[in-house]
Design an enzyme around this catalytic site. Structure first.
Site, PDB file in Angstrom:
ATOM      1  N   ASN A  71       0.782 -32.666  63.500  1.00  0.00           N
ATOM      2  CA  ASN A  71       1.811 -32.760  62.454  1.00  0.00           C
ATOM      3  C   ASN A  71       2.742 -31.552  62.470  1.00  0.00           C
ATOM      4  O   ASN A  71       3.945 -31.679  62.279  1.00  0.00           O
ATOM      5  CB  ASN A  71       1.148 -32.863  61.084  1.00  0.00           C
ATOM      6  CG  ASN A  71       0.433 -34.182  60.893  1.00  0.00           C
ATOM      7  OD1 ASN A  71       0.975 -35.103  60.309  1.00  0.00           O
ATOM      8  ND2 ASN A  71      -0.776 -34.307  61.407  1.00  0.00           N
ATOM      9  N   GLU A 149     -12.188 -26.171  64.476  1.00  0.00           N
ATOM     10  CA  GLU A 149     -12.200 -25.534  65.807  1.00  0.00           C
ATOM     11  C   GLU A 149     -13.481 -24.737  66.055  1.00  0.00           C
ATOM     12  O   GLU A 149     -13.888 -24.542  67.191  1.00  0.00           O
ATOM     13  CB  GLU A 149     -10.966 -24.644  65.984  1.00  0.00           C
ATOM     14  CG  GLU A 149      -9.660 -25.417  66.136  1.00  0.00           C
ATOM     15  CD  GLU A 149      -9.488 -26.063  67.518  1.00  0.00           C
ATOM     16  OE1 GLU A 149     -10.142 -25.645  68.478  1.00  0.00           O
ATOM     17  OE2 GLU A 149      -8.680 -27.018  67.608  1.00  0.00           O
ATOM     18  N   THR A 182      -3.841 -33.360  62.208  1.00  0.00           N
ATOM     19  CA  THR A 182      -4.720 -34.206  63.018  1.00  0.00           C
ATOM     20  C   THR A 182      -6.137 -33.637  63.135  1.00  0.00           C
ATOM     21  O   THR A 182      -7.032 -34.318  63.631  1.00  0.00           O
ATOM     22  CB  THR A 182      -4.122 -34.442  64.417  1.00  0.00           C
ATOM     23  OG1 THR A 182      -3.820 -33.172  65.013  1.00  0.00           O
ATOM     24  CG2 THR A 182      -2.858 -35.271  64.331  1.00  0.00           C
ATOM     25  N   HIS A 183      -6.335 -32.407  62.692  1.00  0.00           N
ATOM     26  CA  HIS A 183      -7.702 -31.868  62.660  1.00  0.00           C
ATOM     27  C   HIS A 183      -8.511 -32.437  61.484  1.00  0.00           C
ATOM     28  O   HIS A 183      -9.738 -32.440  61.518  1.00  0.00           O
ATOM     29  CB  HIS A 183      -7.682 -30.342  62.511  1.00  0.00           C
ATOM     30  CG  HIS A 183      -7.402 -29.602  63.781  1.00  0.00           C
ATOM     31  ND1 HIS A 183      -6.169 -29.597  64.375  1.00  0.00           N
ATOM     32  CD2 HIS A 183      -8.206 -28.832  64.579  1.00  0.00           C
ATOM     33  CE1 HIS A 183      -6.215 -28.854  65.478  1.00  0.00           C
ATOM     34  NE2 HIS A 183      -7.437 -28.379  65.617  1.00  0.00           N
TER      35      HIS A 183
HETATM   36  N1  DGN Z   1      -3.475 -30.332  64.414  1.00  0.00           N
HETATM   37  C1  DGN Z   1      -2.275 -29.690  64.012  1.00  0.00           C
HETATM   38  C2  DGN Z   1      -1.540 -30.512  62.979  1.00  0.00           C
HETATM   39  O1  DGN Z   1      -1.723 -31.718  62.924  1.00  0.00           O
HETATM   40  O2  DGN Z   1      -0.739 -29.956  62.253  1.00  0.00           O
HETATM   41  C3  DGN Z   1      -2.303 -28.288  63.510  1.00  0.00           C
HETATM   42  C4  DGN Z   1      -3.421 -27.420  63.838  1.00  0.00           C
HETATM   43  C5  DGN Z   1      -3.037 -25.975  63.827  1.00  0.00           C
HETATM   44  O3  DGN Z   1      -2.705 -25.455  64.863  1.00  0.00           O
HETATM   45  N2  DGN Z   1      -3.055 -25.322  62.733  1.00  0.00           N
END
Ligand code: DGN
Length: 265
Positions: A71, A149, A182-183
């Site tokens: 995102n 993570e 997406t995390h």
């Molecule tokens: N997965 C990423 C998102 O969807 O915004 C962001 C993760 C990150 O780097 N903070």
């Protein structure tokens, strides 16, 4: 030819999982820029630059379509990449917004994401452009990405952090919450528990695969899919050990990522 997916880390795999489920005949190339994670606190210009580098890496592998499975990167770089690349480029924000509007009954929608995504106001803009009678409540959750993570997304620490952070929604009366990073789908059981069963969670990445599927048909580029999952490839810019562990757990098969250095491209 493959569909390329990119993210700052393992989060984009939530989108890949959905692609493997909904489009099993397609080949998937994924890159996670774990060496430079997190993207959330970075400036939009920097995220745009990193996104261009990841896209260039995948373009060298002759991908037919690019999914920005992040995102933060969608908010910072979607327009830029759409303009620069000769292939269809899809972000996660528009499909997520559309899904939230379809689901909400009381017209009160919550959005959670990184600082970068929330500061960009990309979700509010996308939602209000379709229906300006809706109320949107956005909250940055800067601690969530590292829980994922570090492979602590099922831990008691995760439960505590999620519960504390989402207190913000206590009096907002939202009936729909967009997982605008997406995390976050890896934290979904905990988020659902904290928000209560009556709140519908929207996984913007999963919604995006519906759009990808429609575009493959529209551009008539689904026909070169070969159905050979052996040709799928996963790349990370950091050491693959932790990537492989989380990816294998999440995708439920053994993932062997290759280390790559996209900066030098
Ligand atoms: N997965 C990423 C998102 O969807 O915004 C962001 C993760 C990150 O780097 N903070």
């Amino acid at each position: 030819r493959a569909i390329g997916f990119m993210d700052s880390g393992v989060g984009g795999l939530t989108v890949v999982r959905e692609a493997l489920r909904q489009l099993p005949l397609e080949t998937v190339y994924f890159i996670g820029d774990q060496a430079r994670l997190p993207y959330g606190p970075r400036s939009s210009a920097e995220v745009q630059q990193f996104s261009e580098q990841m896209a260039a890496f995948l373009m060298k592998k002759n991908i037919k379509m690019l999914v920005i499975a992040c995102n933060t990167a969608t908010a910072a770089a979607l327009d830029d990449l759409k303009e620069k690349l000769p292939i269809p480029v899809i972000g996660v924000i528009s499909p997520g917004s559309r899904a939230a509007l379809k689901v909400t009954k009381n017209r009160r929608i919550g959005v959670i994401g990184t600082e970068g995504t929330v500061k960009s106001h990309a979700y509010e803009q996308a939602i209000l452009a379709k229906d300006n009678s809706v109320k949107v409540f956005s909250l940055a959750c800067p601690k969530f990405v590292s829980l994922v993570e570090s492979n602590a997304y099922k831990s008691s620490v995760a439960k505590k952090v999620v519960a504390e952070t989402l207190q913000y929604f206590e009096n907002k009366n939202v009936d729909t919450l967009v997982l605008g990073c997406t995390h976050y789908p890896l934290l979904r059981p905990i988020i659902q528990d904290v928000m209560g069963d009556e709140v519908r969670l929207i996984d913007s990445g999963a919604e995006t695969i519906g759009t990808v599927s429609a575009l493959l048909d529209y551009f008539d580029i689904a026909k070169d899919a070969n159905g050979d999952q052996q040709t799928n490839a996963y790349y990370t810019t950091a050491s693959p050990a932790s990537f492989n562990q989380i990816a294998s757990q999440w995708l439920k098969f053994e993932v062997q990522a290759q280390k790559t250095q996209i900066k030098q491209l």
